[in-house]
Design a protein around this motif. Sequence first.
Motif, PDB file in Angstrom:
ATOM      1  N   LEU B  30      17.585   8.835  -3.042  1.00 19.97           N
ATOM      2  CA  LEU B  30      16.814   8.972  -4.279  1.00 19.97           C
ATOM      3  C   LEU B  30      15.712   7.926  -4.427  1.00 19.97           C
ATOM      4  O   LEU B  30      14.805   8.102  -5.228  1.00 19.97           O
ATOM      5  N   TYR B  31      15.830   6.828  -3.677  1.00 19.75           N
ATOM      6  CA  TYR B  31      14.881   5.732  -3.804  1.00 19.75           C
ATOM      7  C   TYR B  31      14.134   5.584  -2.482  1.00 19.75           C
ATOM      8  O   TYR B  31      14.746   5.602  -1.413  1.00 19.75           O
ATOM      9  N   PHE B  32      12.837   5.413  -2.604  1.00 19.40           N
ATOM     10  CA  PHE B  32      12.000   5.384  -1.406  1.00 19.40           C
ATOM     11  C   PHE B  32      11.098   4.166  -1.472  1.00 19.40           C
ATOM     12  O   PHE B  32      10.676   3.740  -2.560  1.00 19.40           O
ATOM     13  N   TYR B  33      10.799   3.631  -0.277  1.00 16.15           N
ATOM     14  CA  TYR B  33      10.069   2.368  -0.189  1.00 16.15           C
ATOM     15  C   TYR B  33       9.053   2.416   0.951  1.00 16.15           C
ATOM     16  O   TYR B  33       9.258   3.106   1.950  1.00 16.15           O
ATOM     17  N   TRP B  34       8.002   1.634   0.760  1.00 14.50           N
ATOM     18  CA  TRP B  34       7.103   1.301   1.860  1.00 14.50           C
ATOM     19  C   TRP B  34       7.052  -0.209   2.016  1.00 14.50           C
ATOM     20  O   TRP B  34       6.959  -0.942   1.021  1.00 14.50           O
ATOM     21  N   TYR B  35       7.128  -0.640   3.286  1.00 14.35           N
ATOM     22  CA  TYR B  35       6.986  -2.044   3.654  1.00 14.35           C
ATOM     23  C   TYR B  35       5.934  -2.092   4.748  1.00 14.35           C
ATOM     24  O   TYR B  35       5.684  -1.108   5.444  1.00 14.35           O
ATOM     25  N   ARG B  36       5.368  -3.282   4.926  1.00 11.40           N
ATOM     26  CA  ARG B  36       4.487  -3.436   6.070  1.00 11.40           C
ATOM     27  C   ARG B  36       4.802  -4.745   6.782  1.00 11.40           C
ATOM     28  O   ARG B  36       5.339  -5.688   6.194  1.00 11.40           O
ATOM     29  N   GLN B  37       4.442  -4.775   8.056  1.00  6.06           N
ATOM     30  CA  GLN B  37       4.640  -5.978   8.861  1.00  6.06           C
ATOM     31  C   GLN B  37       3.396  -6.198   9.702  1.00  6.06           C
ATOM     32  O   GLN B  37       3.152  -5.477  10.676  1.00  6.06           O
ATOM     33  N   PHE B  45       7.326  -6.226   1.238  1.00  5.56           N
ATOM     34  CA  PHE B  45       7.495  -5.087   0.337  1.00  5.56           C
ATOM     35  C   PHE B  45       6.139  -4.629  -0.207  1.00  5.56           C
ATOM     36  O   PHE B  45       5.303  -5.460  -0.593  1.00  5.56           O
ATOM     37  N   LEU B  46       5.924  -3.326  -0.225  1.00  6.44           N
ATOM     38  CA  LEU B  46       4.721  -2.773  -0.842  1.00  6.44           C
ATOM     39  C   LEU B  46       5.047  -2.090  -2.171  1.00  6.44           C
ATOM     40  O   LEU B  46       4.477  -2.412  -3.204  1.00  6.44           O
ATOM     41  N   VAL B  47       5.968  -1.120  -2.122  1.00 11.48           N
ATOM     42  CA  VAL B  47       6.177  -0.283  -3.293  1.00 11.48           C
ATOM     43  C   VAL B  47       7.546   0.380  -3.224  1.00 11.48           C
ATOM     44  O   VAL B  47       8.068   0.649  -2.139  1.00 11.48           O
ATOM     45  N   SER B  48       8.132   0.599  -4.404  1.00  8.60           N
ATOM     46  CA  SER B  48       9.347   1.408  -4.496  1.00  8.60           C
ATOM     47  C   SER B  48       9.077   2.600  -5.414  1.00  8.60           C
ATOM     48  O   SER B  48       8.244   2.512  -6.329  1.00  8.60           O
ATOM     49  N   PHE B  49       9.786   3.684  -5.185  1.00  7.95           N
ATOM     50  CA  PHE B  49       9.476   4.967  -5.829  1.00  7.95           C
ATOM     51  C   PHE B  49      10.777   5.663  -6.162  1.00  7.95           C
ATOM     52  O   PHE B  49      11.669   5.778  -5.313  1.00  7.95           O
ATOM     53  N   TYR B  50      10.892   6.081  -7.411  1.00  9.12           N
ATOM     54  CA  TYR B  50      12.103   6.771  -7.854  1.00  9.12           C
ATOM     55  C   TYR B  50      11.744   7.776  -8.930  1.00  9.12           C
ATOM     56  O   TYR B  50      10.912   7.480  -9.799  1.00  9.12           O
ATOM     57  N   ASN B  51      12.333   8.924  -8.864  1.00 10.70           N
ATOM     58  CA  ASN B  51      12.142   9.944  -9.897  1.00 10.70           C
ATOM     59  C   ASN B  51      10.654  10.258 -10.089  1.00 10.70           C
ATOM     60  O   ASN B  51      10.173  10.367 -11.219  1.00 10.70           O
ATOM     61  N   ASN B  52       9.980  10.366  -8.970  1.00 11.16           N
ATOM     62  CA  ASN B  52       8.554  10.736  -8.941  1.00 11.16           C
ATOM     63  C   ASN B  52       7.616   9.732  -9.582  1.00 11.16           C
ATOM     64  O   ASN B  52       6.515  10.106 -10.006  1.00 11.16           O
ATOM     65  N   ASP B  62      -2.661  -2.526  -4.116  1.00 16.38           N
ATOM     66  CA  ASP B  62      -3.721  -2.448  -5.120  1.00 16.38           C
ATOM     67  C   ASP B  62      -4.233  -1.008  -5.249  1.00 16.38           C
ATOM     68  O   ASP B  62      -3.585  -0.068  -4.771  1.00 16.38           O
ATOM     69  N   ASP B  63      -5.375  -0.838  -5.875  1.00  9.31           N
ATOM     70  CA  ASP B  63      -5.894   0.506  -6.169  1.00  9.31           C
ATOM     71  C   ASP B  63      -6.242   1.309  -4.918  1.00  9.31           C
ATOM     72  O   ASP B  63      -6.470   2.513  -5.010  1.00  9.31           O
ATOM     73  N   GLN B  64      -6.312   0.641  -3.788  1.00 10.63           N
ATOM     74  CA  GLN B  64      -6.604   1.359  -2.543  1.00 10.63           C
ATOM     75  C   GLN B  64      -5.388   2.108  -2.017  1.00 10.63           C
ATOM     76  O   GLN B  64      -5.502   2.958  -1.144  1.00 10.63           O
ATOM     77  N   PHE B  65      -4.229   1.765  -2.535  1.00  7.52           N
ATOM     78  CA  PHE B  65      -2.986   2.372  -2.070  1.00  7.52           C
ATOM     79  C   PHE B  65      -2.468   3.365  -3.103  1.00  7.52           C
ATOM     80  O   PHE B  65      -2.598   3.152  -4.311  1.00  7.52           O
ATOM     81  N   SER B  66      -1.840   4.428  -2.603  1.00 10.01           N
ATOM     82  CA  SER B  66      -1.130   5.337  -3.503  1.00 10.01           C
ATOM     83  C   SER B  66       0.036   5.954  -2.737  1.00 10.01           C
ATOM     84  O   SER B  66       0.024   6.004  -1.499  1.00 10.01           O
ATOM     85  N   VAL B  67       1.040   6.387  -3.485  1.00  9.17           N
ATOM     86  CA  VAL B  67       2.188   7.048  -2.872  1.00  9.17           C
ATOM     87  C   VAL B  67       2.426   8.354  -3.603  1.00  9.17           C
ATOM     88  O   VAL B  67       2.069   8.520  -4.776  1.00  9.17           O
ATOM     89  N   GLU B  68       3.063   9.259  -2.863  1.00 12.76           N
ATOM     90  CA  GLU B  68       3.296  10.580  -3.414  1.00 12.76           C
ATOM     91  C   GLU B  68       4.506  11.187  -2.738  1.00 12.76           C
ATOM     92  O   GLU B  68       4.787  10.907  -1.562  1.00 12.76           O
ATOM     93  N   ARG B  69       5.206  12.001  -3.503  1.00 13.26           N
ATOM     94  CA  ARG B  69       6.269  12.812  -2.920  1.00 13.26           C
ATOM     95  C   ARG B  69       5.849  14.258  -3.190  1.00 13.26           C
ATOM     96  O   ARG B  69       6.225  14.846  -4.195  1.00 13.26           O
ATOM     97  N   PRO B  70       5.052  14.822  -2.302  1.00 12.25           N
ATOM     98  CA  PRO B  70       4.416  16.105  -2.579  1.00 12.25           C
ATOM     99  C   PRO B  70       5.375  17.291  -2.608  1.00 12.25           C
ATOM    100  O   PRO B  70       5.084  18.306  -3.220  1.00 12.25           O
ATOM    101  N   ASP B  71       6.527  17.133  -1.951  1.00 14.21           N
ATOM    102  CA  ASP B  71       7.513  18.212  -1.964  1.00 14.21           C
ATOM    103  C   ASP B  71       8.887  17.559  -1.936  1.00 14.21           C
ATOM    104  O   ASP B  71       8.997  16.357  -2.133  1.00 14.21           O
ATOM    105  N   GLY B  72       9.918  18.345  -1.664  1.00 12.15           N
ATOM    106  CA  GLY B  72      11.266  17.792  -1.729  1.00 12.15           C
ATOM    107  C   GLY B  72      11.653  16.909  -0.564  1.00 12.15           C
ATOM    108  O   GLY B  72      12.717  16.306  -0.591  1.00 12.15           O
ATOM    109  N   SER B  73      10.777  16.825   0.465  1.00 13.46           N
ATOM    110  CA  SER B  73      11.216  16.068   1.632  1.00 13.46           C
ATOM    111  C   SER B  73      10.260  14.953   2.040  1.00 13.46           C
ATOM    112  O   SER B  73      10.703  13.917   2.492  1.00 13.46           O
ATOM    113  N   ASN B  74       8.968  15.145   1.866  1.00 14.54           N
ATOM    114  CA  ASN B  74       8.023  14.146   2.355  1.00 14.54           C
ATOM    115  C   ASN B  74       7.737  13.056   1.333  1.00 14.54           C
ATOM    116  O   ASN B  74       7.799  13.278   0.122  1.00 14.54           O
ATOM    117  N   PHE B  75       7.405  11.878   1.854  1.00 12.43           N
ATOM    118  CA  PHE B  75       6.999  10.732   1.036  1.00 12.43           C
ATOM    119  C   PHE B  75       5.816  10.117   1.759  1.00 12.43           C
ATOM    120  O   PHE B  75       5.932   9.756   2.928  1.00 12.43           O
TER     121      PHE B  75
END
Lengths: 112, 114
Positions: B30-37, B45-52, B62-75
């Motif tokens: 249910l919880y999704f994350y992006w990290y970078r190295q 840590f970049l971002v965490s995402f829950y419940n859309n 920052d504003d250059q980044f965005s995240v999306e869960r466009p369907d039931g499987s992809n993030f």
Amino acid sequence: EDKVVQSPLSLVVHEGDTVTLNCSYEVTNFRSLLWYKQEKKAPTFLFMLTSSGIEKKSGRLSSILDKKELFSILNITATQTGDSAIYLCAVVIYNQGGKLIFGQGTELSVKP
Amino acid sequence: EPEVTQTPSHQVTQMGQEVILRCVPISNHLYFYWYRQILGQKVEFLVSFYNNEISEKSEIFDDQFSVERPDGSNFTLKIRSTKLEDSAMYFCASTWAASTDTQYFGPGTRLTVL
């Protein structure tokens, strides 16, 4: 500022040696501490520690957490060349979406 | 055993271009994350995402980044206008319960910005 520090940064041992990797932390809202092994790419999960003084064990690897002194250790006994990797320590922050704060990692090299 | 997958494994782009990095988290998480190295540096840590919606983000996100869960499987992670300093390995992670469960990481996408 939340901080996780690992030591040593690198370590070279011979097969059969025992190693101890250290992780100390200073964070607000500590929830748990995780150890990961990173070989080529993705960190793979080793242990999650939430309570002080309870050793977690998996084969030759074990780990323990001390919440009073704010550190954890990861022990590897009878090391093998396949244990060569970067070992990452990360702290889970409570109430911040579960984000992980990582240490720099310890690069372990096990020589035959 | 279920695993997090990421595509592509390596992306090369020109500075100023938009990139989209894709992740398929473990299916019941249910919880999704992006990290970078960045090479030679810590995993950040970049971002965490829950419940859309975003539940937490770092100063890097920052504003250059965005995240999306466009369907039931992809993030997805989108970087609108890439900079040289965006060159890094980007990891997606997922978990069943934030703060109480292990985060499982994907194999990463190496982004190279020229």
